[in-house]
Design a protein around this motif. Structure first.
Motif, PDB file in Angstrom:
ATOM      1  N   ASP A 132       0.848  -1.187   0.000  1.00 28.91           N
ATOM      2  CA  ASP A 132       0.000   0.000   0.000  1.00 28.91           C
ATOM      3  C   ASP A 132       0.884   1.237   0.000  1.00 28.91           C
ATOM      4  O   ASP A 132       2.108   1.152   0.164  1.00 28.91           O
ATOM      5  N   ASP A 133       0.261   2.400  -0.207  1.00 25.42           N
ATOM      6  CA  ASP A 133       1.039   3.637  -0.221  1.00 25.42           C
ATOM      7  C   ASP A 133       0.721   4.457   1.029  1.00 25.42           C
ATOM      8  O   ASP A 133       0.733   5.670   1.007  1.00 25.42           O
ATOM      9  N   GLY A 134       0.412   3.761   2.105  1.00 25.41           N
ATOM     10  CA  GLY A 134       0.048   4.444   3.345  1.00 25.41           C
ATOM     11  C   GLY A 134       1.244   4.744   4.214  1.00 25.41           C
ATOM     12  O   GLY A 134       2.359   4.975   3.733  1.00 25.41           O
ATOM     13  N   LYS A 135       0.985   4.678   5.505  1.00 24.58           N
ATOM     14  CA  LYS A 135       1.943   5.152   6.491  1.00 24.58           C
ATOM     15  C   LYS A 135       3.262   4.366   6.493  1.00 24.58           C
ATOM     16  O   LYS A 135       4.311   4.907   6.785  1.00 24.58           O
ATOM     17  N   GLY A 136       3.167   3.109   6.223  1.00 24.67           N
ATOM     18  CA  GLY A 136       4.396   2.343   6.107  1.00 24.67           C
ATOM     19  C   GLY A 136       4.771   1.545   7.335  1.00 24.67           C
ATOM     20  O   GLY A 136       4.402   1.870   8.465  1.00 24.67           O
ATOM     21  N   LEU A 137       5.488   0.487   7.073  1.00 23.57           N
ATOM     22  CA  LEU A 137       5.999  -0.406   8.117  1.00 23.57           C
ATOM     23  C   LEU A 137       7.421  -0.757   7.723  1.00 23.57           C
ATOM     24  O   LEU A 137       7.706  -0.945   6.546  1.00 23.57           O
ATOM     25  N   THR A 138       8.325  -0.812   8.701  1.00 28.40           N
ATOM     26  CA  THR A 138       9.695  -1.206   8.372  1.00 28.40           C
ATOM     27  C   THR A 138       9.970  -2.583   8.962  1.00 28.40           C
ATOM     28  O   THR A 138       9.319  -2.980   9.931  1.00 28.40           O
ATOM     29  N   PRO A 139      10.939  -3.314   8.363  1.00 26.06           N
ATOM     30  CA  PRO A 139      11.199  -4.676   8.827  1.00 26.06           C
ATOM     31  C   PRO A 139      11.492  -4.760  10.326  1.00 26.06           C
ATOM     32  O   PRO A 139      11.169  -5.761  10.961  1.00 26.06           O
ATOM     33  N   ASP A 140      12.083  -3.707  10.905  1.00 25.40           N
ATOM     34  CA  ASP A 140      12.420  -3.807  12.327  1.00 25.40           C
ATOM     35  C   ASP A 140      11.191  -3.684  13.224  1.00 25.40           C
ATOM     36  O   ASP A 140      11.281  -3.855  14.435  1.00 25.40           O
ATOM     37  N   GLN A 141      10.033  -3.414  12.618  1.00 23.27           N
ATOM     38  CA  GLN A 141       8.810  -3.353  13.422  1.00 23.27           C
ATOM     39  C   GLN A 141       8.088  -4.700  13.461  1.00 23.27           C
ATOM     40  O   GLN A 141       7.008  -4.811  14.049  1.00 23.27           O
ATOM     41  N   SER A 142       8.710  -5.728  12.844  1.00 25.23           N
ATOM     42  CA  SER A 142       8.062  -7.043  12.736  1.00 25.23           C
ATOM     43  C   SER A 142       7.552  -7.537  14.072  1.00 25.23           C
ATOM     44  O   SER A 142       6.430  -8.000  14.200  1.00 25.23           O
ATOM     45  N   LYS A 143       8.434  -7.440  15.076  1.00 21.43           N
ATOM     46  CA  LYS A 143       8.115  -8.055  16.359  1.00 21.43           C
ATOM     47  C   LYS A 143       6.814  -7.482  16.935  1.00 21.43           C
ATOM     48  O   LYS A 143       5.944  -8.226  17.372  1.00 21.43           O
ATOM     49  N   VAL A 144       6.721  -6.171  16.917  1.00 22.15           N
ATOM     50  CA  VAL A 144       5.514  -5.530  17.455  1.00 22.15           C
ATOM     51  C   VAL A 144       4.321  -5.807  16.542  1.00 22.15           C
ATOM     52  O   VAL A 144       3.226  -6.146  16.999  1.00 22.15           O
ATOM     53  N   ALA A 145       4.554  -5.690  15.239  1.00 23.94           N
ATOM     54  CA  ALA A 145       3.443  -5.814  14.296  1.00 23.94           C
ATOM     55  C   ALA A 145       2.869  -7.228  14.286  1.00 23.94           C
ATOM     56  O   ALA A 145       1.664  -7.411  14.148  1.00 23.94           O
ATOM     57  N   PHE A 146       3.739  -8.249  14.441  1.00 26.63           N
ATOM     58  CA  PHE A 146       3.278  -9.635  14.350  1.00 26.63           C
ATOM     59  C   PHE A 146       2.873 -10.210  15.701  1.00 26.63           C
ATOM     60  O   PHE A 146       2.407 -11.329  15.791  1.00 26.63           O
ATOM     61  N   GLY A 147       3.109  -9.442  16.788  1.00 21.88           N
ATOM     62  CA  GLY A 147       2.759  -9.960  18.114  1.00 21.88           C
ATOM     63  C   GLY A 147       1.255  -9.970  18.313  1.00 21.88           C
ATOM     64  O   GLY A 147       0.529  -9.156  17.744  1.00 21.88           O
TER      65      GLY A 147
END
Lengths: 235, 462
Positions: free
Chosen positions: B391-406
């Motif tokens: 998507d072209d939204g706010k964005g996620l970076t690989p280092d946020q995986s832990k929080v995002a996938f928890g």
């Protein structure tokens, strides 16, 4: 699930029984269908539903699989065994995939997975009605236009729009599944007939012409690239 | 099958062979007693006979001396009958009619004959001695016959056997008692262990720490490990239920307040607006419940039979058509790029559809205000297939995986449940694949990688 008290409404001749054991859901479906002008009976018990269907019959049945007494699948089986070809839409829970397959094998015409959106149920009933030549909803309204199903006339604010035959067919197909994405393959099949040797891209100019025609009447055709089109009333 | 107690087992194992041995020894002792009695009685008969014979000579053919008579009676432990004839067969002393051997006449001078006969209807043992004597210048054979009831010697043999039996029985009883109570005593550590286990409950799954015999160390170790696993599992479930309750409470509260707001609306416009919100709140609530159910199903052990050959292209297409309508309605562009050929993998259709749906929902929900387009693509590489949602939204970076996938965790607070990506990641794991956040310049891009070859799903919960 515990049996809910059965809400039985006066059965009109042209009735759609809703067989559901979740009373609130059954009521919501009934409200929606009545708003569209259908007479609806609600039955919350499998045995009662089976007896009702055997005696009074129905034009279309919305049937939940999980019911106290006979299960929805048993009701469906006995209906089909007795040669009752009434269109049936099954309601299933997400975890009941096997039941869903069994239901289709037993002769259910369509199924919906709970929770679902009412627009979706409307669309399924519209599609089923057309397939079974039922005279439900002879006219469809979206935005400012009305579609007369029998005469295939399209009117906007009282005046009849002059739209080519293919685009009418296109509109008919999109209207039946409004609020949902309709694939190009489905549209092609509907417009040119099943098995027609036409490329899916052939539909594209018709869609863009129809879109232009309808844009002044509060109706848009949205594109999901790679998937298909969706008809919706403009807010 | 019901097993006997350890105590009974040990008791049986020790005492049964001893009883068998005791019976054999008892029988042997009985036979020996029988022989001893016969031997003993025959000898005393002989000495009685000899005594009488001498006595006849000393008393010069007269009746035997009173002292001899007493001696005979005392020595043999039973009544002894006697009969003596002097030279020429003259009756000297004793009972009138001695028992007669069947082959009478074979007895000769200097001979000792022993036989069994019947005397006064009772079986008796008879001993006859014939001797050459000279009494008052009269030379000839004297015959001394002594006999005794067989019952007497049998009684003696029985007495010997009974004593032996009593001795063996006494020993056995002592041994049985010792074993019975000894085993109980020996098994006491097991009872201690049982007690230690019985006080454990779902509320107290602490390790068993008391000293245990070497033989039960393995059991205790296994138990302790099991306790640990059960405790972890119970804690995880409790945390899950607690989180789930919170997650369900929020949307339910939203539905309730929005419904009340509809009731209090003063204009039709307000009411219609709030009704729209109410429907969205209810949809959100249903969605959270659905996700919790998915998560619950994902926590169950992998059952390989639910993995079937499926067409991933068809699943992506159907799911996108389902979810896409809502995305388009929100005024967001939605496009899907699918290969021309079906992509067959082994998997669980419901889980895969749920994962893809969650990826798209996540993009729509967390894209922010500037989100204008979501695209889904499916492609096949050498050994894996990937579904990418960008998507072209706010964005996620690989280092946020832990929080995002928890589970229940989000990078930024929203009305979402924080479960969507956790479910997608679990589904990927269950299919031996992975969920990754792709490094992109703008917006967010997540890919679900799945192995394309046929292979067994990961085994968990074993």
């Amino acid at each position: 699930m515990v049996a809910q008290p059965c809400v039985k409404l006066a059965g009109a001749k042209n009735a759609d029984p809703v067989v559901e054991d979740n009373e609130a859901l059954a009521k919501a479906i009934a409200y929606r269908l009545r708003d569209h002008g259908h007479a609806v009976d609600i039955l919350c018990d499998g045995d009662q539903a089976s007896a009702f269907l055997a005696q009074d019959g129905a034009d279309l049945v919305v049937l939940d699989i999980n019911l106290p007494g006979q299960s929805g699948l048993e009701i469906l089986r006995s209906m089909r065994q007795e040669g009752d070809g009434t269109p049936v839409i099954l309601l299933t829970a997400r975890s009941e995939i096997k039941d869903r397959v069994a239901g289709l094998d037993l002769g259910a015409d369509d199924y919906l997975v709970k929770p679902f959106e009412m627009d979706e149920l409307d669309a399924r009933i519209r599609a089923l009605s057309r397939r079974k030549n039922l005279d439900f909803g002879a006219t469809e309204t979206i935005g400012n236009i009305t579609f007369e199903r029998t005469t295939r006339q399209i009117k906007a604010g009282g005046t009849t729009l002059d739209i080519p035959r293919r685009e009418v067919a296109l509109l008919e197909c999109l209207l039946e599944r409004r609020g949902r994405i309709v694939s190009k393959a489905q549209l092609t099949e509907h417009v040119y007939g099943i098995g027609a040797d036409v490329d899916d891209t052939a539909i594209e100019p018709h869609v863009s012409r129809l879109r232009k025609r309808l844009s002044n009447h509060g109706v848009t055709i949205k594109t999901a690239r790679g998937l298909g089109y969706m008809l919706e009333a403009r807010n | 099958m019901r097993r006997a107690s350890l105590r009974l087992r040990l008791f049986g194992l020790i005492v049964t062979p001893l009883i068998v041995m005791a019976v054999i020894l008892g029988y042997w002792r009985f036979m020996v007693a029988q022989n001893t009695a016969e031997d003993l009685f025959d000898r005393s008969l002989l000495s009685a006979a000899l005594a009488i014979s001498r006595d006849v000579v000393i008393s010069e053919g007269d009746a035997i001396l009173p002292s001899t008579r007493d001696l005979i009676r005392d020595a043999s432990g039973g009544e002894v009958f006697y009969h003596a004839t002097g030279p020429g067969g003259i009756y000297v002393t004793g009972y009138a009619y001695p028992p007669i051997a069947k082959d009478q006449g074979s007895a000769r001078e200097g001979e000792i004959v022993v036989f069994e006969a019947t005397y006064r209807d009772e079986p008796v043992r008879v001993l006859q001695v014939i001797e050459q004597v000279t009494v008052e210048n009269l030379s000839g054979n004297t015959t001394v016959t002594v006999w005794q009831r067989m019952a007497d010697r049998q009684a003696f043999a029985n007495l010997l056997a009974a004593r032996a039996a009593a001795l063996i029985a006494g020993l056995l009883a002592t041994l049985a008692l010792v074993v019975w109570f000894g085993v109980k005593l020996g098994l006491r550590p097991l009872e201690d262990l049982q007690q230690a286990i019985s006080i454990r409950s779902p509320d107290d799954l602490s390790r068993i720490k008391r000293a245990v015999p070497v033989e039960t160390k393995g059991i205790v170790q296994t138990l302790n490990r099991l306790f640990g696993q059960v405790e972890t599992s119970i804690n995880a479930h409790q945390a899950f239920i607690s989180d789930a309750a919170h997650q369900l409470r929020n949307p339910a509260a939203a539905v309730q307040s929005m419904a009340e707001a509809v009731q209090s609306a003063t204009s039709k416009k307000d009411r219609d607006e709030r009704l729209g919100e109410l429907v969205r709140a209810a949809q959100n609530s249903a969605r959270v419940a659905e996700q919790l159910l998915s998560l619950d199903r994902l926590q169950q052990p992998v059952n390989p039979t639910t993995f079937k050959p499926v067409d991933l292209r068809e699943i992506v297409e159907t799911t996108c058509a389902d979810v896409g309508a809502r995305i388009l309605t929100q005024g967001i562009d939605f496009k899907v790029a699918l290969p021309n050929q079906p992509i067959r993998i082994d998997g669980d259709r419901v889980f895969l559809a749920e994962a893809i749906k969650n990826l798209i929902d996540n993009a729509a929900k967390h894209g922010g205000k500037n989100l204008s387009a979501i695209s889904v693509s499916l492609s096949r590489q050498a050994d894996h297939v990937s579904v990418t949602v960008s998507d072209d939204g706010k964005g996620l970076t690989p280092d946020q995986s832990k929080v995002a996938f928890g589970r229940f965790s989000q990078v930024e607070p929203s009305d979402g449940s924080g479960l969507g990506l956790a479910i997608a990641a679990s589904v990927a794991e269950r299919h031996n694949g992975s969920l990754v956040i792709n490094p992109v310049e703008a917006g967010a891009s997540l890919s679900l990688f799945l192995p394309s070859q046929r292979q067994m799903p990961a085994q968990t919960g074993q």
